[in-house]
Design an enzyme around this catalytic site. Structure first.
Site, PDB file in Angstrom:
ATOM      1  CB  CYS A 100      -5.689 -24.224   2.789  1.00  0.00           C
ATOM      2  SG  CYS A 100      -5.112 -22.676   2.066  1.00  0.00           S
ATOM      3  CB  CYS A 103     -11.823 -27.023   4.547  1.00  0.00           C
ATOM      4  SG  CYS A 103     -12.768 -25.733   5.371  1.00  0.00           S
ATOM      5  CG  HIS A 104      -8.892 -28.287   1.175  1.00  0.00           C
ATOM      6  ND1 HIS A 104      -9.810 -28.962   0.404  1.00  0.00           N
ATOM      7  CD2 HIS A 104      -9.097 -26.975   0.911  1.00  0.00           C
ATOM      8  CE1 HIS A 104     -10.524 -28.093  -0.313  1.00  0.00           C
ATOM      9  NE2 HIS A 104     -10.117 -26.879  -0.018  1.00  0.00           N
ATOM     10  CB  CYS A 200      -0.702 -21.218 -30.778  1.00  0.00           C
ATOM     11  SG  CYS A 200      -1.750 -20.002 -29.965  1.00  0.00           S
ATOM     12  NE  ARG A 241       6.752 -19.814 -22.048  1.00  0.00           N
ATOM     13  CZ  ARG A 241       7.871 -19.627 -22.735  1.00  0.00           C
ATOM     14  NH1 ARG A 241       7.952 -18.689 -23.655  1.00  0.00           N
ATOM     15  NH2 ARG A 241       8.928 -20.359 -22.505  1.00  0.00           N
ATOM     16  CB  CYS A 245       3.397 -17.073 -26.820  1.00  0.00           C
ATOM     17  SG  CYS A 245       4.645 -18.302 -26.347  1.00  0.00           S
TER      18      CYS A 245
END
Ligand code: HEC
Ligand code: HEC
Length: 284
Positions: A100, A103-104, A200, A241, A245
């Site tokens: 990574c 490039c970063h 939800c 998550r 739910c």
């Protein structure tokens, strides 16, 4: 704020799954989230066109003990994976012989603000990317490396490390580019599903502040992900998550990384704009 009425579907649900309606109700608390001397915004007035009056981070609904774990990076159990991800950042992998870092460069400079803008429209894919998609696109297309599994330690650590560089910054997505997806996510958010026939919104909009079994319902924001959950005893993704739910209301959950969950993510990011990124948060 205190909400004492259990409405419609949740009142019905109270007969089956939720603890008695007479159980003590406690709103979000007044504590302030300060990490390393920096105050993280956990409560703000909502904009005009918003279904809620104010936006309150899930952190405010947690016990003092759980809150404390997030207030100190040395106590925050998610930081173990973040540290591992720092090593991964510099580790060459794949046929192109790149890391990574090739490039970063310095993650603490180049990844500032990135998490706050996700999910983000990706022109090449013709759809929005979750942060996980963006990272895997770099791995497969730019490094010649294998994609990481959505819920792997590598991916959780890397999304936490990248997310940490936006901590304290307001969630701010490109509403225009994502408008269709936000709409689609909104529809999913308000649609009743599962054997319990709930949406939800029944829990996170109509009943936040109330207790469900032994748990204190929050507004269900996504600004802390990935989070360390005491119940999981590990770090988990946002889509995990969502799945949890949906499992709880006995609905058939969508897959992590699916268009449906990306749409929900886009809508929830829209709902939480103005709250600060808390990654990696700690929840019970
Ligand atoms: C060969 C160069 C290269 C390598 C290696 C690479 N990336 Fe990327 N990455 C890019 C480019 C180019 C972009 C696209 C920038 C843009 O147009 O927004 C990008 C985009 C990203 C983004 C989205 C940034 C944003 O602003 O939305 C993330 C996150 C990211 N990379 C993480 C990683 C991680 C983590 C690794 C290592 C596992 C990695 N990249 C490896 C070149 C690379
Ligand atoms: C039966 C009630 C119920 C329903 C319906 C429900 N949830 Fe949850 N949700 C919970 C509980 C309980 C928690 C843990 C406590 C909290 O943060 O509210 C939670 C937590 C969350 C969190 C984590 C919040 C944080 O700050 O860490 C998100 C995100 C979330 N839910 C999204 C959703 C989505 C999306 C849906 C619809 C697909 C949904 N929930 C449906 C009960 C529900």
């Amino acid at each position: 704020m205190k909400k004492t009425t259990l409405k419609g579907a949740v009142a019905a649900l109270a007969l089956t799954a939720v603890a008695a309606a007479g159980q003590a109700v406690a709103g979000p608390d007044e504590d302030e989230l300060v990490i390393d001397g920096e105050t993280i915004v956990t409560r703000v007035a909502a904009p005009e066109d918003h279904p809620l009056d104010e936006l309150i981070s899930g952190w405010r609904f947690r016990s003092d003990e759980t809150q404390a774990l997030q207030m100190d990076d040395f106590e925050n159990p998610a930081m173990v994976l973040v540290d591992q991800a720092r090593d991964l950042w510099a580790e060459v992998d794949g046929s192109e012989g790149k890391a990574c870092e090739s490039c970063h460069m310095d993650v603490e400079e180049t990844m500032v603000g990135v998490r706050a803008g996700y999910p983000k429209w990706n022109e090449a894919a013709g759809k929005p990317f979750s942060l996980e998609h963006a990272i895997n696109a770099c791995r497969t297309e730019r490094m010649g490396a294998e994609a990481w599994k959505w819920e792997s330690d590598q991916m959780l650590g890397m999304t936490a490390l990248v997310g940490l560089q936006s901590r304290g910054m307001p969630v701010d997505i490109d509403d225009d580019a994502l408008s269709d997806w936000i709409e689609q996510g909104k529809e999913l958010y308000y649609t009743r599903v599962g054997q319990l026939d709930m949406s939800c919104a029944h829990c996170h909009e109509d009943n936040y502040g109330n207790m469900i079994r032994a748990d204190h319902l929050s507004q269900g924001h996504v600004n802390g992900f990935p989070v360390y959950r005491l119940k999981w005893q590990k770090v988990g993704s946002m889509h995990r998550r969502f799945k949890g739910c949906m499992d709880n209301i006995r609905a058939e959950p969508y897959k992590r990384g699916s268009d449906e969950f990306v749409a929900l993510e886009a809508y929830l990011a829209w709902r939480g704009q103005g709250l600060s990124v808390e990654t990696p948060a700690v929840r019970n």
